[in-house]
Design an enzyme around this catalytic site. Structure first.
Site, PDB file in Angstrom:
ATOM      1  N   PHE A 123     -26.699  20.990  -7.091  1.00 49.50           N
ATOM      2  CA  PHE A 123     -26.579  21.225  -8.535  1.00 49.50           C
ATOM      3  C   PHE A 123     -26.203  19.912  -9.201  1.00 49.50           C
ATOM      4  CE2 PHE A 123     -23.426  21.925 -11.923  1.00 49.50           C
ATOM      5  CZ  PHE A 123     -24.017  22.887 -12.726  1.00 49.50           C
ATOM      6  N   ASP A 240     -17.765  28.532 -13.552  1.00 53.60           N
ATOM      7  CA  ASP A 240     -16.693  29.537 -13.420  1.00 53.60           C
ATOM      8  C   ASP A 240     -16.655  30.047 -11.980  1.00 53.60           C
ATOM      9  OD1 ASP A 240     -15.948  29.403 -16.072  1.00 53.60           O
ATOM     10  OD2 ASP A 240     -17.058  31.199 -16.682  1.00 53.60           O
ATOM     11  N   ARG A 243     -15.766  27.149  -9.344  1.00 51.76           N
ATOM     12  CA  ARG A 243     -14.336  26.787  -9.260  1.00 51.76           C
ATOM     13  C   ARG A 243     -13.593  27.679  -8.268  1.00 51.76           C
ATOM     14  NH1 ARG A 243     -14.431  25.369 -15.730  1.00 51.76           N
ATOM     15  NH2 ARG A 243     -15.419  23.342 -15.372  1.00 51.76           N
ATOM     16  N   ARG A 268       7.835  17.479  17.749  1.00 50.96           N
ATOM     17  CA  ARG A 268       8.374  16.132  17.563  1.00 50.96           C
ATOM     18  C   ARG A 268       9.902  16.119  17.706  1.00 50.96           C
ATOM     19  NH1 ARG A 268       7.938  10.710  17.774  1.00 50.96           N
ATOM     20  NH2 ARG A 268       8.886   9.653  15.984  1.00 50.96           N
ATOM     21  N   ILE A 337       5.904  14.973   6.934  1.00 51.67           N
ATOM     22  CA  ILE A 337       6.518  15.568   8.125  1.00 51.67           C
ATOM     23  C   ILE A 337       6.065  14.829   9.388  1.00 51.67           C
ATOM     24  CG2 ILE A 337       6.520  17.685   9.555  1.00 51.67           C
ATOM     25  CD1 ILE A 337       6.652  19.255   6.855  1.00 51.67           C
ATOM     26  N   GLU A 363     -15.975  19.779 -10.069  1.00 52.12           N
ATOM     27  CA  GLU A 363     -16.152  21.071 -10.761  1.00 52.12           C
ATOM     28  C   GLU A 363     -15.089  21.268 -11.848  1.00 52.12           C
ATOM     29  OE1 GLU A 363     -17.756  24.301  -8.564  1.00 52.12           O
ATOM     30  OE2 GLU A 363     -18.431  22.989  -6.950  1.00 52.12           O
TER      31      GLU A 363
HETATM   32  N1  COS Z   1     -18.875  30.815 -20.105  1.00 50.24           N
HETATM   33  C1  COS Z   1     -19.818  31.029 -21.045  1.00 50.24           C
HETATM   34  N2  COS Z   1     -20.019  30.198 -22.099  1.00 50.24           N
HETATM   35  C2  COS Z   1     -19.201  29.117 -22.180  1.00 50.24           C
HETATM   36  C3  COS Z   1     -18.204  28.837 -21.250  1.00 50.24           C
HETATM   37  C4  COS Z   1     -18.047  29.753 -20.167  1.00 50.24           C
HETATM   38  N3  COS Z   1     -17.127  29.562 -19.215  1.00 50.24           N
HETATM   39  N4  COS Z   1     -17.566  27.701 -21.597  1.00 50.24           N
HETATM   40  C5  COS Z   1     -18.142  27.272 -22.718  1.00 50.24           C
HETATM   41  N5  COS Z   1     -19.139  28.139 -23.084  1.00 50.24           N
HETATM   42  C6  COS Z   1     -19.996  28.077 -24.255  1.00 50.24           C
HETATM   43  C7  COS Z   1     -19.179  28.085 -25.523  1.00 50.24           C
HETATM   44  O1  COS Z   1     -18.889  29.417 -25.924  1.00 50.24           O
HETATM   45  C8  COS Z   1     -20.110  27.394 -26.501  1.00 50.24           C
HETATM   46  O2  COS Z   1     -21.081  28.325 -26.944  1.00 50.24           O
HETATM   47  P1  COS Z   1     -21.779  28.255 -28.388  1.00 50.24           P
HETATM   48  O3  COS Z   1     -22.762  27.135 -28.323  1.00 50.24           O
HETATM   49  O4  COS Z   1     -22.442  29.581 -28.540  1.00 50.24           O
HETATM   50  O5  COS Z   1     -20.683  28.022 -29.385  1.00 50.24           O
HETATM   51  C9  COS Z   1     -20.803  26.353 -25.624  1.00 50.24           C
HETATM   52  O6  COS Z   1     -20.675  26.829 -24.270  1.00 50.24           O
HETATM   53  C10 COS Z   1     -20.174  24.991 -25.715  1.00 50.24           C
HETATM   54  O7  COS Z   1     -18.836  25.118 -25.352  1.00 50.24           O
HETATM   55  P2  COS Z   1     -17.686  24.188 -25.933  1.00 50.24           P
HETATM   56  O8  COS Z   1     -17.856  24.071 -27.420  1.00 50.24           O
HETATM   57  O9  COS Z   1     -16.390  24.685 -25.404  1.00 50.24           O
HETATM   58  O10 COS Z   1     -18.111  22.800 -25.283  1.00 50.24           O
HETATM   59  P3  COS Z   1     -17.314  21.462 -25.119  1.00 50.24           P
HETATM   60  O11 COS Z   1     -18.271  20.349 -25.306  1.00 50.24           O
HETATM   61  O12 COS Z   1     -16.050  21.481 -25.908  1.00 50.24           O
HETATM   62  O13 COS Z   1     -16.974  21.461 -23.551  1.00 50.24           O
HETATM   63  C11 COS Z   1     -15.704  21.901 -21.585  1.00 50.24           C
HETATM   64  C12 COS Z   1     -16.251  22.414 -22.912  1.00 50.24           C
HETATM   65  C13 COS Z   1     -14.900  20.644 -21.741  1.00 50.24           C
HETATM   66  C14 COS Z   1     -14.830  23.019 -21.078  1.00 50.24           C
HETATM   67  C15 COS Z   1     -16.911  21.685 -20.643  1.00 50.24           C
HETATM   68  O14 COS Z   1     -17.670  20.586 -21.043  1.00 50.24           O
HETATM   69  C16 COS Z   1     -16.483  21.481 -19.202  1.00 50.24           C
HETATM   70  O15 COS Z   1     -16.218  22.447 -18.482  1.00 50.24           O
HETATM   71  N6  COS Z   1     -16.450  20.195 -18.785  1.00 50.24           N
HETATM   72  C17 COS Z   1     -16.234  19.895 -17.373  1.00 50.24           C
HETATM   73  C18 COS Z   1     -17.531  19.968 -16.686  1.00 50.24           C
HETATM   74  C19 COS Z   1     -17.348  19.984 -15.225  1.00 50.24           C
HETATM   75  O16 COS Z   1     -16.696  20.850 -14.644  1.00 50.24           O
HETATM   76  N7  COS Z   1     -17.984  19.022 -14.582  1.00 50.24           N
HETATM   77  C20 COS Z   1     -17.951  18.934 -13.189  1.00 50.24           C
HETATM   78  C21 COS Z   1     -19.264  18.553 -12.710  1.00 50.24           C
HETATM   79  S1  COS Z   1     -20.178  19.820 -12.080  1.00 50.24           S
HETATM   80  S2  COS Z   1     -19.973  19.543 -10.147  1.00 50.24           S
END
Ligand code: COS
Length: 379
Positions: A123, A240, A243, A268, A337, A363
Protein backbone atom coordinates in the site's frame (compact mmCIF):
# COMPACT_ATOMS: atom_id res chain seq x y z
CA UNK A 1 -6.63 -12.71 28.84
CA UNK A 2 -7.43 -16.05 27.17
CA UNK A 3 -10.85 -16.08 28.85
CA UNK A 4 -11.92 -13.22 26.55
CA UNK A 5 -11.42 -15.38 23.47
CA UNK A 6 -13.73 -17.85 21.77
CA UNK A 7 -12.64 -21.46 21.35
CA UNK A 8 -11.98 -20.83 17.66
CA UNK A 9 -9.79 -17.80 18.46
CA UNK A 10 -7.86 -19.75 21.10
CA UNK A 11 -7.19 -22.56 18.62
CA UNK A 12 -5.99 -20.12 15.98
CA UNK A 13 -3.72 -18.37 18.50
CA UNK A 14 -2.25 -21.70 19.59
CA UNK A 15 -1.69 -22.81 16.01
CA UNK A 16 0.05 -19.53 15.06
CA UNK A 17 2.11 -19.55 18.24
CA UNK A 18 3.37 -23.08 17.45
CA UNK A 19 4.16 -22.14 13.85
CA UNK A 20 5.94 -18.94 14.93
CA UNK A 21 8.02 -20.70 17.61
CA UNK A 22 9.00 -23.59 15.36
CA UNK A 23 9.48 -21.87 12.02
CA UNK A 24 9.92 -18.12 12.54
CA UNK A 25 11.87 -17.86 15.80
CA UNK A 26 14.91 -19.92 14.68
CA UNK A 27 15.58 -17.69 11.65
CA UNK A 28 14.35 -14.27 12.80
CA UNK A 29 17.66 -12.84 14.02
CA UNK A 30 19.69 -14.16 11.12
CA UNK A 31 17.20 -12.87 8.56
CA UNK A 32 17.16 -9.50 10.25
CA UNK A 33 20.94 -9.24 10.31
CA UNK A 34 21.07 -10.09 6.61
CA UNK A 35 18.13 -7.87 5.60
CA UNK A 36 16.59 -11.02 4.13
CA UNK A 37 12.92 -11.00 3.19
CA UNK A 38 11.47 -14.25 4.61
CA UNK A 39 9.73 -15.41 1.43
CA UNK A 40 9.82 -19.07 2.53
CA UNK A 41 8.19 -18.25 5.88
CA UNK A 42 5.52 -16.15 4.18
CA UNK A 43 4.79 -19.08 1.89
CA UNK A 44 4.35 -21.35 4.88
CA UNK A 45 2.17 -18.75 6.61
CA UNK A 46 0.08 -18.59 3.45
CA UNK A 47 -0.39 -22.35 3.48
CA UNK A 48 -1.79 -22.02 7.00
CA UNK A 49 -4.27 -19.41 5.77
CA UNK A 50 -2.56 -16.52 7.58
CA UNK A 51 -2.46 -14.15 4.59
CA UNK A 52 -6.26 -13.92 4.44
CA UNK A 53 -7.52 -14.68 7.93
CA UNK A 54 -10.42 -12.25 8.18
CA UNK A 55 -11.93 -12.59 4.71
CA UNK A 56 -14.67 -14.85 3.37
CA UNK A 57 -13.84 -18.29 2.07
CA UNK A 58 -15.67 -17.49 -1.18
CA UNK A 59 -12.74 -15.21 -2.11
CA UNK A 60 -10.11 -17.62 -0.78
CA UNK A 61 -9.87 -16.26 2.77
CA UNK A 62 -9.96 -18.26 6.02
CA UNK A 63 -13.41 -16.92 6.95
CA UNK A 64 -12.42 -15.89 10.47
CA UNK A 65 -12.79 -12.57 12.31
CA UNK A 66 -10.49 -9.58 12.86
CA UNK A 67 -9.87 -10.70 16.44
CA UNK A 68 -8.23 -13.81 15.02
CA UNK A 69 -6.15 -11.62 12.71
CA UNK A 70 -5.07 -9.42 15.65
CA UNK A 71 -4.06 -12.51 17.64
CA UNK A 72 -2.12 -13.96 14.70
CA UNK A 73 -0.16 -10.74 14.04
CA UNK A 74 0.73 -10.54 17.74
CA UNK A 75 1.90 -14.16 17.85
CA UNK A 76 4.03 -13.72 14.72
CA UNK A 77 5.49 -10.42 15.94
CA UNK A 78 6.36 -12.01 19.29
CA UNK A 79 9.12 -13.82 17.38
CA UNK A 80 9.70 -11.57 14.37
CA UNK A 81 8.33 -8.05 14.02
CA UNK A 82 9.39 -7.93 10.36
CA UNK A 83 7.24 -10.93 9.50
CA UNK A 84 4.44 -9.36 11.53
CA UNK A 85 4.40 -6.21 9.43
CA UNK A 86 4.68 -8.11 6.15
CA UNK A 87 1.48 -9.97 7.04
CA UNK A 88 -0.20 -6.90 8.49
CA UNK A 89 0.52 -4.49 5.59
CA UNK A 90 -0.59 -7.14 3.09
CA UNK A 91 -3.84 -7.91 4.93
CA UNK A 92 -4.92 -4.61 6.46
CA UNK A 93 -3.72 -2.25 3.79
CA UNK A 94 -4.36 -4.16 0.57
CA UNK A 95 -6.76 -7.10 1.06
CA UNK A 96 -9.03 -5.03 3.28
CA UNK A 97 -9.65 -2.06 0.94
CA UNK A 98 -10.06 -4.32 -2.10
CA UNK A 99 -12.59 -6.40 -0.16
CA UNK A 100 -14.37 -3.33 1.17
CA UNK A 101 -14.29 -0.97 -1.83
CA UNK A 102 -13.66 -3.25 -4.81
CA UNK A 103 -16.23 -4.08 -7.44
CA UNK A 104 -17.24 -7.73 -7.62
CA UNK A 105 -14.99 -8.06 -10.66
CA UNK A 106 -11.99 -6.57 -8.80
CA UNK A 107 -12.59 -8.81 -5.81
CA UNK A 108 -12.75 -11.93 -8.02
CA UNK A 109 -9.66 -10.82 -9.92
CA UNK A 110 -7.36 -9.89 -7.02
CA UNK A 111 -8.54 -11.42 -3.76
CA UNK A 112 -8.02 -15.15 -4.41
CA UNK A 113 -4.30 -14.68 -5.15
CA UNK A 114 -3.84 -12.19 -2.30
CA UNK A 115 -5.77 -14.09 0.35
CA UNK A 116 -4.05 -17.35 -0.50
CA UNK A 117 -0.71 -15.57 -0.28
CA UNK A 118 0.17 -16.42 -3.87
CA UNK A 119 0.70 -12.70 -4.35
CA UNK A 120 1.81 -10.14 -1.78
CA UNK A 121 0.22 -6.71 -1.49
CA UNK A 122 1.73 -3.29 -0.84
CA UNK A 123 0.00 0.00 0.00
CA UNK A 124 1.36 3.43 -0.75
CA UNK A 125 0.05 6.76 0.41
CA UNK A 126 3.22 8.48 1.66
CA UNK A 127 5.36 10.80 -0.49
CA UNK A 128 8.40 12.94 0.24
CA UNK A 129 6.25 15.96 1.15
CA UNK A 130 3.17 14.00 2.19
CA UNK A 131 3.88 12.11 5.41
CA UNK A 132 1.52 13.12 8.21
CA UNK A 133 0.01 15.59 5.73
CA UNK A 134 -1.06 12.69 3.60
CA UNK A 135 -3.56 14.72 1.57
CA UNK A 136 -0.68 16.66 0.02
CA UNK A 137 -0.02 13.98 -2.58
CA UNK A 138 1.83 15.11 -5.68
CA UNK A 139 1.58 11.88 -7.65
CA UNK A 140 -1.02 12.57 -10.32
CA UNK A 141 -3.35 10.36 -12.31
CA UNK A 142 -4.92 11.73 -15.50
CA UNK A 143 -7.49 9.98 -17.62
CA UNK A 144 -6.22 9.81 -21.21
CA UNK A 145 -8.56 7.92 -23.48
CA UNK A 146 -9.39 4.72 -21.67
CA UNK A 147 -6.22 4.71 -19.55
CA UNK A 148 -5.19 6.38 -16.29
CA UNK A 149 -1.70 7.81 -16.63
CA UNK A 150 0.23 8.08 -13.36
CA UNK A 151 3.28 10.26 -12.73
CA UNK A 152 5.18 10.75 -9.48
CA UNK A 153 6.73 8.67 -6.74
CA UNK A 154 5.81 7.14 -3.42
CA UNK A 155 7.97 6.49 -0.37
CA UNK A 156 8.23 3.90 2.38
CA UNK A 157 5.99 1.26 0.81
CA UNK A 158 6.10 -1.83 3.05
CA UNK A 159 6.47 -5.00 0.92
CA UNK A 160 7.33 -2.59 -1.92
CA UNK A 161 9.98 -4.76 -3.52
CA UNK A 162 8.19 -8.10 -3.17
CA UNK A 163 4.59 -7.24 -3.90
CA UNK A 164 2.68 -8.06 -7.04
CA UNK A 165 -0.43 -6.02 -6.27
CA UNK A 166 -0.16 -2.39 -5.16
CA UNK A 167 -2.74 -0.02 -3.82
CA UNK A 168 -1.63 3.50 -4.68
CA UNK A 169 -3.20 6.88 -3.90
CA UNK A 170 -2.85 9.60 -6.53
CA UNK A 171 -4.24 13.05 -7.05
CA UNK A 172 -6.92 13.23 -9.74
CA UNK A 173 -7.89 16.81 -8.91
CA UNK A 174 -4.90 18.53 -7.24
CA UNK A 175 -6.56 21.82 -6.17
CA UNK A 176 -9.12 19.81 -4.22
CA UNK A 177 -6.40 18.26 -2.00
CA UNK A 178 -7.99 15.47 0.11
CA UNK A 179 -11.18 15.66 -1.96
CA UNK A 180 -9.22 15.14 -5.17
CA UNK A 181 -7.40 11.92 -4.32
CA UNK A 182 -8.24 8.55 -5.90
CA UNK A 183 -7.16 4.98 -5.11
CA UNK A 184 -5.79 2.67 -7.82
CA UNK A 185 -4.81 -0.98 -8.02
CA UNK A 186 -1.52 -1.43 -9.85
CA UNK A 187 0.02 -4.73 -10.83
CA UNK A 188 3.72 -5.48 -10.84
CA UNK A 189 5.07 -5.18 -14.38
CA UNK A 190 2.71 -2.41 -15.45
CA UNK A 191 4.66 -0.32 -18.02
CA UNK A 192 5.99 2.89 -16.47
CA UNK A 193 5.98 1.48 -12.92
CA UNK A 194 9.25 0.60 -11.25
CA UNK A 195 10.72 0.08 -7.81
CA UNK A 196 13.15 2.80 -6.71
CA UNK A 197 15.32 3.09 -3.61
CA UNK A 198 15.19 0.39 -0.94
CA UNK A 199 15.45 1.92 2.52
CA UNK A 200 18.14 0.86 4.99
CA UNK A 201 16.35 0.92 8.32
CA UNK A 202 17.03 0.98 12.06
CA UNK A 203 14.83 -2.10 12.57
CA UNK A 204 12.34 -4.50 10.94
CA UNK A 205 15.14 -5.18 8.49
CA UNK A 206 13.69 -8.37 7.01
CA UNK A 207 10.75 -6.40 5.68
CA UNK A 208 11.26 -4.34 2.56
CA UNK A 209 10.52 -0.64 2.44
CA UNK A 210 10.67 0.78 -1.05
CA UNK A 211 10.17 3.80 -3.20
CA UNK A 212 7.66 3.34 -6.04
CA UNK A 213 8.18 5.33 -9.24
CA UNK A 214 5.55 6.09 -11.86
CA UNK A 215 6.64 7.53 -15.21
CA UNK A 216 3.70 7.74 -17.58
CA UNK A 217 2.46 4.56 -16.00
CA UNK A 218 -0.61 3.47 -17.92
CA UNK A 219 -3.37 1.73 -16.09
CA UNK A 220 -6.59 0.25 -17.41
CA UNK A 221 -9.56 2.45 -16.54
CA UNK A 222 -11.09 -0.31 -14.45
CA UNK A 223 -8.16 -0.26 -11.98
CA UNK A 224 -9.67 2.65 -10.10
CA UNK A 225 -10.69 1.43 -6.62
CA UNK A 226 -13.81 2.92 -5.05
CA UNK A 227 -15.02 6.24 -6.41
CA UNK A 228 -13.20 8.97 -8.28
CA UNK A 229 -11.85 11.62 -5.85
CA UNK A 230 -12.92 9.56 -2.82
CA UNK A 231 -9.57 7.86 -2.34
CA UNK A 232 -8.55 9.84 0.73
CA UNK A 233 -11.45 8.31 2.62
CA UNK A 234 -10.47 4.88 1.29
CA UNK A 235 -6.99 5.52 2.71
CA UNK A 236 -8.24 6.80 6.09
CA UNK A 237 -10.70 3.93 6.55
CA UNK A 238 -7.96 1.51 5.53
CA UNK A 239 -5.56 3.03 8.04
CA UNK A 240 -8.14 2.69 10.82
CA UNK A 241 -7.84 -1.07 10.30
CA UNK A 242 -4.10 -0.95 9.64
CA UNK A 243 -3.48 0.71 12.99
CA UNK A 244 -4.93 -2.34 14.74
CA UNK A 245 -2.40 -4.48 12.89
CA UNK A 246 0.41 -2.22 14.11
CA UNK A 247 -0.97 -2.28 17.65
CA UNK A 248 -0.87 -6.09 17.42
CA UNK A 249 2.70 -5.97 16.14
CA UNK A 250 3.69 -3.62 18.98
CA UNK A 251 2.09 -5.96 21.53
CA UNK A 252 4.03 -8.89 20.08
CA UNK A 253 7.33 -7.03 20.47
CA UNK A 254 6.36 -5.88 23.99
CA UNK A 255 5.57 -9.45 25.02
CA UNK A 256 8.88 -10.65 23.64
CA UNK A 257 10.63 -7.97 25.70
CA UNK A 258 8.77 -8.93 28.89
CA UNK A 259 9.39 -12.68 28.47
CA UNK A 260 13.08 -12.31 27.63
CA UNK A 261 13.60 -9.85 30.50
CA UNK A 262 11.83 -12.21 32.93
CA UNK A 263 13.93 -15.21 31.87
CA UNK A 264 17.16 -13.24 32.01
CA UNK A 265 16.34 -11.80 35.43
CA UNK A 266 15.86 -15.30 36.81
CA UNK A 267 19.18 -16.52 35.41
CA UNK A 268 21.51 -13.58 35.80
CA UNK A 269 23.36 -13.67 39.10
CA UNK A 270 24.80 -10.56 40.69
CA UNK A 271 25.67 -10.04 44.36
CA UNK A 272 25.32 -13.84 44.79
CA UNK A 273 21.69 -14.06 43.72
CA UNK A 274 19.46 -13.85 40.65
CA UNK A 275 18.73 -10.22 39.85
CA UNK A 276 15.00 -11.15 39.86
CA UNK A 277 15.31 -11.04 43.66
CA UNK A 278 15.91 -7.31 43.56
CA UNK A 279 12.95 -5.00 43.88
CA UNK A 280 14.36 -2.65 41.24
CA UNK A 281 14.01 -5.44 38.67
CA UNK A 282 10.68 -6.69 40.00
CA UNK A 283 9.13 -3.24 39.70
CA UNK A 284 10.31 -2.88 36.13
CA UNK A 285 8.76 -6.25 35.25
CA UNK A 286 5.54 -5.33 37.04
CA UNK A 287 5.25 -2.01 35.20
CA UNK A 288 5.92 -3.72 31.87
CA UNK A 289 3.17 -6.27 32.47
CA UNK A 290 0.63 -3.65 33.62
CA UNK A 291 1.29 -1.51 30.54
CA UNK A 292 1.13 -4.50 28.20
CA UNK A 293 -2.21 -5.64 29.63
CA UNK A 294 -3.68 -2.12 29.32
CA UNK A 295 -2.57 -1.85 25.68
CA UNK A 296 -3.79 -5.37 24.89
CA UNK A 297 -7.24 -4.61 26.32
CA UNK A 298 -7.48 -1.38 24.32
CA UNK A 299 -6.58 -3.25 21.14
CA UNK A 300 -9.06 -5.98 22.01
CA UNK A 301 -11.78 -3.34 22.43
CA UNK A 302 -11.08 -1.62 19.10
CA UNK A 303 -10.93 -4.99 17.30
CA UNK A 304 -14.22 -6.07 18.87
CA UNK A 305 -15.83 -2.86 17.58
CA UNK A 306 -14.46 -3.52 14.09
CA UNK A 307 -15.74 -7.10 14.17
CA UNK A 308 -19.16 -5.83 15.20
CA UNK A 309 -19.25 -3.27 12.40
CA UNK A 310 -19.32 -0.34 14.86
CA UNK A 311 -17.28 2.88 14.51
CA UNK A 312 -13.77 2.33 15.83
CA UNK A 313 -11.53 5.07 14.34
CA UNK A 314 -10.81 6.74 17.67
CA UNK A 315 -10.43 3.45 19.54
CA UNK A 316 -8.04 2.24 16.85
CA UNK A 317 -5.93 5.40 17.17
CA UNK A 318 -5.95 4.98 20.97
CA UNK A 319 -4.93 1.32 20.72
CA UNK A 320 -2.10 2.10 18.28
CA UNK A 321 -0.87 5.02 20.35
CA UNK A 322 -0.90 3.07 23.61
CA UNK A 323 0.49 -0.19 22.20
CA UNK A 324 3.37 1.52 20.37
CA UNK A 325 4.37 3.57 23.41
CA UNK A 326 4.11 0.49 25.64
CA UNK A 327 6.23 -1.39 23.12
CA UNK A 328 8.99 1.24 23.35
CA UNK A 329 8.70 1.25 27.15
CA UNK A 330 8.98 -2.53 27.43
CA UNK A 331 11.83 -2.82 24.92
CA UNK A 332 13.74 -0.10 26.78
CA UNK A 333 13.22 -1.79 30.16
CA UNK A 334 14.18 -5.18 28.72
CA UNK A 335 17.53 -3.75 27.57
CA UNK A 336 17.95 -2.13 30.99
CA UNK A 337 17.35 -5.43 32.78
CA UNK A 338 19.91 -7.11 30.50
CA UNK A 339 22.43 -4.35 31.34
CA UNK A 340 25.43 -4.13 29.01
CA UNK A 341 24.58 -7.48 27.43
CA UNK A 342 21.27 -6.05 26.24
CA UNK A 343 23.20 -3.61 24.09
CA UNK A 344 24.87 -6.42 22.15
CA UNK A 345 23.63 -8.53 19.28
CA UNK A 346 24.02 -11.61 21.48
CA UNK A 347 20.58 -10.96 22.96
CA UNK A 348 17.31 -10.47 21.11
CA UNK A 349 16.32 -7.48 23.23
CA UNK A 350 18.67 -5.37 21.09
CA UNK A 351 16.51 -6.24 18.06
CA UNK A 352 13.26 -5.60 19.95
CA UNK A 353 14.54 -2.16 20.94
CA UNK A 354 15.26 -1.27 17.29
CA UNK A 355 12.05 -2.84 16.00
CA UNK A 356 9.89 -1.11 18.60
CA UNK A 357 10.58 2.42 17.35
CA UNK A 358 8.82 2.00 14.01
CA UNK A 359 5.50 1.28 15.72
CA UNK A 360 5.43 4.91 16.89
CA UNK A 361 6.04 6.13 13.36
CA UNK A 362 4.27 4.22 10.62
CA UNK A 363 0.57 4.14 9.81
CA UNK A 364 0.41 7.49 11.57
CA UNK A 365 2.90 8.86 14.10
CA UNK A 366 1.92 9.08 17.77
CA UNK A 367 1.27 12.78 17.16
CA UNK A 368 -1.26 11.92 14.41
CA UNK A 369 -2.97 9.40 16.70
CA UNK A 370 -3.26 12.10 19.37
CA UNK A 371 -4.67 14.48 16.76
CA UNK A 372 -7.32 11.93 15.73
CA UNK A 373 -8.21 11.26 19.39
CA UNK A 374 -8.31 14.98 20.30
CA UNK A 375 -10.55 15.76 17.33
CA UNK A 376 -13.02 13.15 18.49
CA UNK A 377 -13.05 14.62 22.01
CA UNK A 378 -13.54 18.17 20.73
CA UNK A 379 -16.05 17.60 17.96
N1 COS B 1 -12.68 7.56 8.21
C1 COS B 1 -13.44 8.10 7.23
N2 COS B 1 -13.23 9.34 6.73
C2 COS B 1 -12.21 10.05 7.28
C3 COS B 1 -11.39 9.56 8.29
C4 COS B 1 -11.66 8.24 8.77
N3 COS B 1 -10.92 7.67 9.73
N4 COS B 1 -10.47 10.48 8.62
C5 COS B 1 -10.69 11.54 7.84
N5 COS B 1 -11.76 11.28 7.02
C6 COS B 1 -12.37 12.16 6.04
C7 COS B 1 -12.86 13.43 6.69
O1 COS B 1 -14.17 13.27 7.21
C8 COS B 1 -12.84 14.40 5.52
O2 COS B 1 -13.99 14.19 4.73
P1 COS B 1 -14.70 15.34 3.87
O3 COS B 1 -13.83 15.57 2.68
O4 COS B 1 -16.03 14.77 3.50
O5 COS B 1 -14.81 16.54 4.77
C9 COS B 1 -11.62 13.94 4.72
O6 COS B 1 -11.39 12.58 5.11
C10 COS B 1 -10.38 14.74 5.03
O7 COS B 1 -10.13 14.64 6.39
P2 COS B 1 -9.43 15.79 7.23
O8 COS B 1 -10.04 17.11 6.87
O9 COS B 1 -9.44 15.37 8.66
O10 COS B 1 -7.97 15.74 6.60
P3 COS B 1 -6.62 16.33 7.10
O11 COS B 1 -5.87 16.79 5.90
O12 COS B 1 -6.82 17.28 8.23
O13 COS B 1 -5.84 15.03 7.61
C11 COS B 1 -5.13 13.37 9.16
C12 COS B 1 -6.27 14.20 8.59
C13 COS B 1 -3.99 14.22 9.65
C14 COS B 1 -5.75 12.62 10.31
C15 COS B 1 -4.67 12.39 8.06
O14 COS B 1 -4.00 13.07 7.03
C16 COS B 1 -3.76 11.30 8.59
O15 COS B 1 -4.24 10.30 9.15
N6 COS B 1 -2.44 11.50 8.39
C17 COS B 1 -1.49 10.44 8.70
C18 COS B 1 -1.42 9.54 7.54
C19 COS B 1 -0.73 8.29 7.89
O16 COS B 1 -1.12 7.53 8.78
N7 COS B 1 0.32 8.01 7.14
C20 COS B 1 1.05 6.83 7.32
C21 COS B 1 1.42 6.31 6.02
S1 COS B 1 0.48 5.02 5.48
S2 COS B 1 1.65 3.49 5.85
Amino acid sequence: MEYLLTDEQKMLKEMVSKFAKERIAPVASENEKNHRFPADIIQEAAELGLMGIAYPTEYGGAGMDFMSYFLAVEEISRWCASTGVIVSAHSSLVCDPIFRFGTEEQKRKYLPDLLSGKKIGSFSLTEAQAGSDSGNTKTTAKLEGDKWVLNGSKLFATNGAEAEVYLVLASTDPPQKTRGVTAFIIEKGTPGFKIGKLEKKLGIRSSSTAELIFENCQLPKENLLGELNKGFKVAMITLDGGRLGIAAQALGIARAAIEDARDYAKERVQFDQPIANFQAIQWMLADMQVEYDAAWLMTYRATLLKDRGLPYSTESAMAKLKASEVCMFCANKAVQIHGGYGYTEDFNVERYYRDAKITELYEGTSEIQRLVIARSILK
